[in-house]
Design a protein around this motif. Structure first.
Motif, PDB file in Angstrom:
ATOM      1  N   GLU A  28       0.824  -1.205   0.000  1.00  0.00           N
ATOM      2  CA  GLU A  28       0.000   0.000   0.000  1.00  0.00           C
ATOM      3  C   GLU A  28       0.862   1.261   0.000  1.00  0.00           C
ATOM      4  O   GLU A  28       0.471   2.284  -0.569  1.00  0.00           O
ATOM      5  CB  GLU A  28      -0.958  -0.013   1.192  1.00  0.00           C
ATOM      6  N   HIS A  52       0.521   4.332  -2.760  1.00  0.00           N
ATOM      7  CA  HIS A  52       0.064   5.653  -2.351  1.00  0.00           C
ATOM      8  C   HIS A  52       1.163   6.705  -2.299  1.00  0.00           C
ATOM      9  O   HIS A  52       0.873   7.889  -2.095  1.00  0.00           O
ATOM     10  CB  HIS A  52      -0.627   5.563  -0.983  1.00  0.00           C
ATOM     11  N   SER A  55       0.975  12.264   5.279  1.00  0.00           N
ATOM     12  CA  SER A  55      -0.336  12.073   4.658  1.00  0.00           C
ATOM     13  C   SER A  55      -0.372  10.828   3.780  1.00  0.00           C
ATOM     14  O   SER A  55      -1.370  10.102   3.756  1.00  0.00           O
ATOM     15  CB  SER A  55      -0.714  13.311   3.841  1.00  0.00           C
ATOM     16  N   GLU A  56       0.723  10.560   3.064  1.00  0.00           N
ATOM     17  CA  GLU A  56       0.759   9.382   2.197  1.00  0.00           C
ATOM     18  C   GLU A  56       0.835   8.092   3.003  1.00  0.00           C
ATOM     19  O   GLU A  56       0.232   7.080   2.648  1.00  0.00           O
ATOM     20  CB  GLU A  56       1.934   9.495   1.235  1.00  0.00           C
ATOM     21  N   LYS A  78      -2.590   7.407   4.300  1.00  0.00           N
ATOM     22  CA  LYS A  78      -3.426   6.829   3.247  1.00  0.00           C
ATOM     23  C   LYS A  78      -3.142   5.338   3.085  1.00  0.00           C
ATOM     24  O   LYS A  78      -4.064   4.533   2.901  1.00  0.00           O
ATOM     25  CB  LYS A  78      -3.170   7.547   1.923  1.00  0.00           C
ATOM     26  N   GLY A 130      -4.745   3.532   5.909  1.00  0.00           N
ATOM     27  CA  GLY A 130      -6.183   3.463   5.669  1.00  0.00           C
ATOM     28  C   GLY A 130      -6.532   2.344   4.702  1.00  0.00           C
ATOM     29  O   GLY A 130      -7.509   1.605   4.897  1.00  0.00           O
ATOM     30  N   ALA A 131      -5.728   2.202   3.648  1.00  0.00           N
ATOM     31  CA  ALA A 131      -5.949   1.109   2.688  1.00  0.00           C
ATOM     32  C   ALA A 131      -5.703  -0.239   3.345  1.00  0.00           C
ATOM     33  O   ALA A 131      -6.409  -1.221   3.084  1.00  0.00           O
ATOM     34  CB  ALA A 131      -5.036   1.297   1.475  1.00  0.00           C
ATOM     35  N   HIS A 139      -3.092  10.532  13.254  1.00  0.00           N
ATOM     36  CA  HIS A 139      -4.230  10.717  12.350  1.00  0.00           C
ATOM     37  C   HIS A 139      -5.134   9.487  12.403  1.00  0.00           C
ATOM     38  O   HIS A 139      -4.670   8.355  12.542  1.00  0.00           O
ATOM     39  CB  HIS A 139      -3.724  10.921  10.916  1.00  0.00           C
ATOM     40  N   CYS A 187      -7.160   6.865  10.544  1.00  0.00           N
ATOM     41  CA  CYS A 187      -7.023   6.304   9.194  1.00  0.00           C
ATOM     42  C   CYS A 187      -8.176   5.396   8.792  1.00  0.00           C
ATOM     43  O   CYS A 187      -8.286   5.025   7.614  1.00  0.00           O
ATOM     44  CB  CYS A 187      -5.722   5.509   9.085  1.00  0.00           C
ATOM     45  N   ASP A 222     -12.204   4.121   8.263  1.00  0.00           N
ATOM     46  CA  ASP A 222     -13.472   4.712   7.822  1.00  0.00           C
ATOM     47  C   ASP A 222     -14.516   4.710   8.930  1.00  0.00           C
ATOM     48  O   ASP A 222     -15.223   5.711   9.118  1.00  0.00           O
ATOM     49  CB  ASP A 222     -14.004   3.941   6.606  1.00  0.00           C
TER      50      ASP A 222
END
Length: 504
Positions: A138, A142, A150-151, A154, A157-158, A240, A242, A244
């Motif tokens: 991932e 990303h 931030s990357e 992400k 999160g994936a 952060h 991450c 949903d």
């Protein structure tokens, strides 16, 4: 369960990670590992055994650098060699190490995806290596040019969208920083803290805050369900959310048994929760047996002491230490092999006869899993002269296997599986048996945090919070764990090949 550590400091961290791992040694006694970096390369040492046995002076000298991660492992089905000891490493992209506490419930699906779609090779049967490779893949998807928080967020999160189960992890990316992340349901614990020094702020991530305390760090917070924390090598902290749909569903067994009593998990003091377990259990005994004839309450060392002390006070009965524990025998719950486990019980505890002689004794344990320990302890109490022996469990009956990182026995090995409480009492040989009610356990833990309204309680209820556990999955798990248990007696513990710059 396992214990994980990650730190970025202004001084060499080899000794600090070693010391922190000894603090969380209760979370795993089977293997240990440390990876550090000096900014040029990573250095790894891992092997089977306790922290004190895995690392010698020459290993420590070669674990150079001001950042690193560490891991202690308990025996897991299918994991017998030091090749499965953590941390794991992949060199693409960037060079990443990862240490993991928990279990991926869709590991088989992910393994197939990694091979067929992501074109990644797995070298072990460990789902921790799967988690590492999902993270690495991932990141490749990303990150465009240079890494940024931030990357990375992400990519995590994936990862959350792909991975199911309970997991808390620390990872280290070469030339960048240390990362900690937790599954979207917060099943397994993870915390982070800081320490101010003359050179600047040091940061540490750990399974339990006791590791932070011991190293002089101040607890900042739990890493929340689905959250990630990044500590860059230049000392910047980024946190952060991450996931949903994060939700707090912590594992109840952490509070019953796994965590140290001086830990604070998700704003709940483990010690206080165990006091309340004792209160709840005492209230149940008074409801069901108001005219009890208990002369003395004796805990089964050592996790149950807190609950037993509060229970005795609530009942107005004497509390006594009737068993002396040999501190040099490992925790029987996490020892591989049933034969070794049963043999260790008599070596582990010795009764003080005068506390049992001619008395009606209530033995209090944190939980009853297989029942073999309880049966032998009841026998020891009778041999020490007790008139009657009663047993109480601070937890409800353990009837179902755990799939989120506690390698419990197969369902058929759980004494309460398929048995009534009366049948369990007969099996362990007690005159009476009291189990905590599940509602009482909920109340004991949730009283410390009013935001807790759901738990990972599957070992008691059979309700798996990830909602992806089928009867077929449990059947395969039982078959696998059963085969692994039979094979463990013949496993070669020295069969391991270590890649990376192993500090041997």
């Amino acid at each position: 369960m396992c214990g994980i550590i990650g730190t970025v400091a202004h001084n060499p961290v080899n000794q600090e990670i070693y010391d922190a791992l000894t603090v969380v040694q209760h979370r795993g006694q089977d293997a240990a590992g440390i990876v550090t970096t000096d900014g040029r390369r990573m250095y790894l040492r891992k092997d089977n055994g306790l922290v004190r046995d895995v690392f010698r002076t020459d290993h420590m000298l070669r674990l150079a650098g001001n950042a690193g991660i560490g891991h202690v492992r308990y025996p897991t089905a299918g994991v017998e060699t030091s090749a499965e000891a953590q941390p794991f490493y992949v060199n693409t992209p960037y060079g990443i190490c990862l240490a993991h506490n928990g279990n991926l419930t869709n590991a088989e699906q992910l393994s197939d995806e990694l091979y067929r779609t992501d074109r990644r090779h797995l070298n072990t049967n460990s789902d921790s290596e799967i988690l590492l490779n999902v993270f690495a893949h991932e990141l490749m998807r990303h990150v465009d040019l240079e890494l940024s928080p931030s990357e990375i967020f992400k990519a995590i999160g994936a990862l959350h969208r792909r991975c199911s189960g309970g997991y808390a992890a620390t990872a280290m990316i070469a030339d960048y920083g240390v990362i900690g992340f937790r599954d979207p349901l917060g099943i397994r614990p993870l915390v982070y803290g800081k320490r101010e020094t003359a050179a600047g702020t040091d940061y540490m991530i750990a399974s339990e805050p006791v590791a932070l305390d011991a190293m002089g760090y101040e607890l900042i917070d739990d890493i929340k369900p689905g959250e990630a924390a990044i500590i860059t090598f230049d000392g910047q902290l980024h946190v952060h959310q991450c996931a949903d749909n994060p939700a707090l569903c912590p594992c109840l067994f952490e509070y019953v048994y796994l965590a140290r009593p001086d830990s604070v998990l998700d704003n709940v003091y483990v010690y206080k929760s165990r006091l309340r377990m004792g209160e709840q259990l005492a209230d149940k005994i008074e409801r069901e047996w108001a005219d009890h004839d208990i002369d003395v309450v004796i805990p089964v060392p050592s996790t149950s002491r807190t609950s037993a002390l509060e229970l005795a006070g609530r009942l107005g009965v004497k509390y006594r230490e009737g068993f002396i524990k040999n501190r040099y025998i490992g925790r029987t719950f996490i020892m591989p092999g049933q034969e070794k486990r049963q043999k260790s019980i008599r070596q582990k505890l010795n009764a003080i006869d005068l506390e049992f002689a001619d008395k009606n004794v209530l033995l209090v344990d944190d939980s009853i899993v297989r029942g073999n320990t309880s049966r032998q302890i009841v026998e020891m109490a009778r041999e020490a002269g007790a008139n009657r022996v009663y047993m109480a469990s601070a937890a409800p009956p353990v009837r179902y296997p755990n799939v989120y990182g506690i390698d419990m026995p197969t369902a058929q090995e759980l004494v309460a599986h398929g048995r009534t409480e009366a049948e369990v009492r007969e099996f362990i040989g007690a005159d009476r048996l009291f189990y905590q009610d599940i509602e009482g356990l909920y109340a004991a833990v949730a009283a410390g945090n009013n935001e807790m309204n759901r738990f990972e309680d599957s070992v008691f209820t059979g309700d798996y919070v990830t909602a992806d556990i089928s009867n077929n999955y449990l059947a395969q798990l039982e078959l696998f764990r059963g085969e692994s248990t039979r094979a463990s007696n013949d496993a070669d513990p020295d069969n391991a090949v270590l890649d990376l710059h192993n500090a041997e």
